[in-house]
Structures are given as C-alpha cells and as structure tokens.
Motif scaffolding. Structure first.
Motif, mmCIF file in Angstrom:
data_model
loop_
_atom_site.group_PDB
_atom_site.id
_atom_site.type_symbol
_atom_site.label_atom_id
_atom_site.label_comp_id
_atom_site.label_asym_id
_atom_site.label_seq_id
_atom_site.Cartn_x
_atom_site.Cartn_y
_atom_site.Cartn_z
ATOM 1 N N THR A 68 -5.642 -8.233 -2.373
ATOM 2 C CA THR A 68 -5.648 -6.936 -3.060
ATOM 3 C C THR A 68 -6.410 -5.908 -2.234
ATOM 4 O O THR A 68 -5.951 -4.772 -2.071
ATOM 5 N N ALA A 69 -7.556 -6.317 -1.707
ATOM 6 C CA ALA A 69 -8.357 -5.407 -0.878
ATOM 7 C C ALA A 69 -7.567 -4.950 0.346
ATOM 8 O O ALA A 69 -7.573 -3.767 0.700
ATOM 9 N N VAL A 125 -13.516 -5.922 -0.722
ATOM 10 C CA VAL A 125 -13.336 -6.961 -1.735
ATOM 11 C C VAL A 125 -14.244 -6.687 -2.934
ATOM 12 O O VAL A 125 -13.839 -6.860 -4.079
ATOM 13 N N GLY A 126 -15.471 -6.238 -2.682
ATOM 14 C CA GLY A 126 -16.391 -5.912 -3.778
ATOM 15 C C GLY A 126 -15.851 -4.808 -4.668
ATOM 16 O O GLY A 126 -16.033 -4.829 -5.889
ATOM 17 N N ARG A 150 0.833 -1.200 0.000
ATOM 18 C CA ARG A 150 0.000 0.000 0.000
ATOM 19 C C ARG A 150 0.875 1.261 0.000
ATOM 20 O O ARG A 150 0.535 2.258 -0.639
ATOM 21 N N MET A 151 1.997 1.194 0.696
ATOM 22 C CA MET A 151 2.935 2.327 0.661
ATOM 23 C C MET A 151 3.406 2.574 -0.773
ATOM 24 O O MET A 151 3.519 3.725 -1.202
ATOM 25 N N VAL A 205 -3.304 -4.522 -11.748
ATOM 26 C CA VAL A 205 -1.906 -4.943 -11.603
ATOM 27 C C VAL A 205 -1.753 -5.967 -10.482
ATOM 28 O O VAL A 205 -1.129 -7.011 -10.668
ATOM 29 N N LEU A 206 -2.329 -5.687 -9.325
ATOM 30 C CA LEU A 206 -2.171 -6.614 -8.208
ATOM 31 C C LEU A 206 -2.873 -7.943 -8.476
ATOM 32 O O LEU A 206 -2.347 -9.001 -8.151
ATOM 33 N N ARG A 207 -4.052 -7.901 -9.093
ATOM 34 C CA ARG A 207 -4.790 -9.141 -9.356
ATOM 35 C C ARG A 207 -4.151 -9.945 -10.480
ATOM 36 O O ARG A 207 -3.973 -11.146 -10.352
ATOM 37 N N LEU A 208 -3.815 -9.286 -11.597
ATOM 38 C CA LEU A 208 -3.382 -10.026 -12.775
ATOM 39 C C LEU A 208 -1.869 -10.158 -12.901
ATOM 40 O O LEU A 208 -1.373 -11.229 -13.232
ATOM 41 N N ALA A 209 -1.128 -9.101 -12.648
ATOM 42 C CA ALA A 209 0.322 -9.182 -12.802
ATOM 43 C C ALA A 209 0.977 -9.842 -11.591
ATOM 44 O O ALA A 209 1.967 -10.546 -11.719
#
Length: 190
Positions: free
Chosen positions: A138-139, A146-147, A68-69, A126-130
């Motif tokens: 990711t959330a 999450v939604g 997150r940073m 990026v976080l989900r796919l890469a």
C-alpha cells in the motif's frame, strides 16, 4: 520504436492489461463510488500506462505504479466533480443522488461512508482491506511511508465506524450531527 521491439512491448502490455485491468477497475469503483465513471477512469489509466509503458515497466513494481495512477486520477476526477457540484448548487439546483444496481442498503451505506473519507484515508482503507494489500504494498502504491499507511488505515477505519454508526441513528438524530461529519462526495440530499 523498431518493429520487433514495439511488438514485444505490445505483447507485454497486453499481458499486463489482461492480468490487472479488472483489479484496477475495482479500485477505481471504490475510489470514485461510480461504476460508469470508474470504467472510464480505468480505461484512461490503461491508455496512460500504455503511453508511458517504458517508464511503467521499468518501475520496481509496475502494478503499484499503475495503482497509484488510478488513485491520482480518481483524486483529480473527484476535484472536478466537487467543483461542478458546487457550481450547480450555487445556481440553485440540488444534487440528485440515485442508486443504481442491486446494492443492498449495507453496501450503499459503506460506499457512502467511504466517499466521505479524505482521499488518503480512503485509499489506505480500500487498498488494505478491500484489496488485501500489505502495508508495504500500500505504501509503495501510494508513495507514502509504511507508518503513514498504518495510521491512515487505523484512522480511516475508526472514522468509517463512526460514520456508519451515525447512519444507523434515527433520521432526526442524523440531521443533528450532519454539520460535524466530514464529507467528500456525494452530499446527502436534505
């Protein structure tokens, strides 16, 4: 901090650094679209994480905290770059975008399209796919529900698909749609 406690914290941070620095630097590259800037950002994030190490290691998920940073610092850097670019354009100079490295055209197109996505959508995609993170991870990394990750990822992928389809059109057709394509950074040269 007493000597032994400092040494223990230092060793713990060193392990964290060795284990996660490369991943965090890759995240910064994708968020910024600039290899040199991403290296600097990753170093700045790790320095900030060390300064706040007590807070970072006390987090439920220290890696998510530091991710997150990276996202937040990327956001700040992009804002600065946009302001600088706008100032340069107002002075009459154009933005000279140069590609470096051995990138193939498809990778360049994807990177450019990613940079046009709004920050939250880009971060989710990026976080989900890469980075192959789960919706929950990711959330947690972004501090959102999450939604929201689900919807932002779906919208981001749809927007990327549209942007990439526009890039494949002949140059005259692409110019006609330019005003309709949301942009972040960098802008295409006319």
């Amino acid at each position: 901090m007493p000597g032994q406690e400092w040494e223990g914290s230092h060793r713990e941070f060193e392990r964290f650094f060795r284990r996660h620095h490369r991943e965090l630097a890759r995240l910064a590259v994708v968020m910024l679209g600039d290899l040199d800037g991403a290296d600097d950002l990753a170093a700045d994030v790790m320095a900030a994480a060390w300064r706040r190490w007590d807070r970072v290691r006390a987090a439920d998920q220290p890696l998510a905290y530091v991710r997150r940073m990276v996202v937040n610092m990327s956001r700040s850097r992009i804002r600065v770059l946009v302001r600088e670019r706008d100032r340069v354009e107002r002075m009459g100079a154009g933005f000279d975008e140069r590609l470096c490295g051995p990138d193939v055209p498809a990778i360049v197109d994807v990177r450019a399209a990613l940079l046009r996505l709004p920050q939250r959508k880009r971060a989710c995609v990026v976080l989900r796919l890469a980075f192959d993170m789960s919706e929950k991870e990711t959330a947690e990394a972004l501090g959102i529900a999450v939604g929201t990750v689900k919807s932002q990822t779906a919208k981001g992928v749809a927007e990327l698909t549209r942007l990439l389809a526009v890039e494949r059109q002949p140059s005259g057709a692409r110019r006609a749609t330019r005003g309709k394509v949301p942009r972040q950074l960098p802008r295409e040269s006319p």
